[in-house]
Scaffold this motif. Structure first.
Motif, PDB file in Angstrom:
ATOM      1  N   ARG A  43       0.812  -1.178  -0.055  1.00 35.48           N
ATOM      2  CA  ARG A  43      -0.030   0.005  -0.079  1.00 35.48           C
ATOM      3  C   ARG A  43       1.004   1.122   0.028  1.00 35.48           C
ATOM      4  O   ARG A  43       0.738   2.220  -0.498  1.00 35.48           O
ATOM      5  N   ALA A  44       1.912   1.555   0.836  1.00 37.92           N
ATOM      6  CA  ALA A  44       2.894   2.622   0.966  1.00 37.92           C
ATOM      7  C   ALA A  44       3.732   2.584  -0.073  1.00 37.92           C
ATOM      8  O   ALA A  44       3.900   3.740  -0.546  1.00 37.92           O
ATOM      9  N   GLY A  45       4.046   1.549  -0.858  1.00 34.01           N
ATOM     10  CA  GLY A  45       5.026   1.842  -2.006  1.00 34.01           C
ATOM     11  C   GLY A  45       4.438   2.011  -3.322  1.00 34.01           C
ATOM     12  O   GLY A  45       5.105   2.296  -4.068  1.00 34.01           O
ATOM     13  N   GLY A  46       2.899   1.493  -3.510  1.00 39.40           N
ATOM     14  CA  GLY A  46       2.296   1.675  -4.681  1.00 39.40           C
ATOM     15  C   GLY A  46       2.579   0.443  -5.570  1.00 39.40           C
ATOM     16  O   GLY A  46       3.321  -0.497  -5.449  1.00 39.40           O
ATOM     17  N   PRO A  47       1.908   0.562  -6.713  1.00 36.27           N
ATOM     18  CA  PRO A  47       1.881  -0.502  -7.663  1.00 36.27           C
ATOM     19  C   PRO A  47       3.251  -1.044  -8.440  1.00 36.27           C
ATOM     20  O   PRO A  47       3.334  -2.223  -8.943  1.00 36.27           O
ATOM     21  N   GLU A  48       4.347  -0.075  -8.224  1.00 37.35           N
ATOM     22  CA  GLU A  48       5.613  -0.487  -8.736  1.00 37.35           C
ATOM     23  C   GLU A  48       6.096  -1.685  -8.046  1.00 37.35           C
ATOM     24  O   GLU A  48       6.971  -2.551  -8.580  1.00 37.35           O
TER      25      GLU A  48
END
Length: 177
Positions: A43-48
């Motif tokens: 969630r914190a790091g995102g889709p990458e």
């Protein structure tokens, strides 16, 4: 206090907020995110991060228990995320101790191979995988300390505890070392 434990810091808090070169994620074998620390990192790091995991899945089909893989850290302060799959505790009859040792060792090795100087670990397998917290704490400190004796790449290891029990147990071991 030995020279190697000088490099180990124990903190209580949210691993996604820690500034280090690499954050270790307690992943599951699918690498597609899940609950606990795994979900929080995604969630914190995102889709990458998920994209990186999907690329690894396409190449090698998941990650076995005790093994580790590395991806970008997306929007996190870190450069990388190392995903390692901890063992589910089954009374110790299923090589859980060796598998947890492998998680820590393989994560440290991957971090060093990628030129990382600092790494943050969660308390792998101590949540829904029910690994006894005291035993897990002993394994983590033993493997990290041994690794730091043999390898000089890493200069800072943070163990980021989510709960008071883990914080107390790990901190006690570091203070005694």
């Amino acid at each position: 206090m030995s020279h190697n434990t000088d490099k180990i810091t124990v903190v209580k808090g949210d691993i996604t907020k820690i500034t280090v070169d690499v954050i270790v994620n307690a992943a599951n074998t699918s690498l597609l995110g899940g609950g606990g620390v795994d979900g929080a990192i995604h969630r914190a790091g995102g889709p990458e991060i998920l994209e990186g995991c999907r690329n690894i899945l396409a190449k090698q089909g998941g990650c076995k228990v005790g093994e580790a893989v590395i991806t970008t850290a997306g929007k996190l302060a870190a450069k990388y995320v190392i995903h390692t799959v901890g063992p589910v505790w089954n009374g110790g009859k299923n090589h859980e101790i060796e598998k947890l040792e492998s998680c820590y060792y393989n994560a440290l090795r991957l971090a060093a191979e990628n030129g990382c100087r600092s790494i943050a670990f969660p308390n792998i397998s101590t949540g829904i995988y029910r690994f006894p917290k005291e035993l897990a704490a002993q394994i983590s400190i033993r493997v990290i300390t041994q690794f730091l004796m043999a390898d000089t790449t890493l200069t800072q290891v943070k163990i980021v505890c989510f709960d008071d029990d883990n914080f107390r147990l790990v901190n006690q071991l570091v203070m005694q070392a």
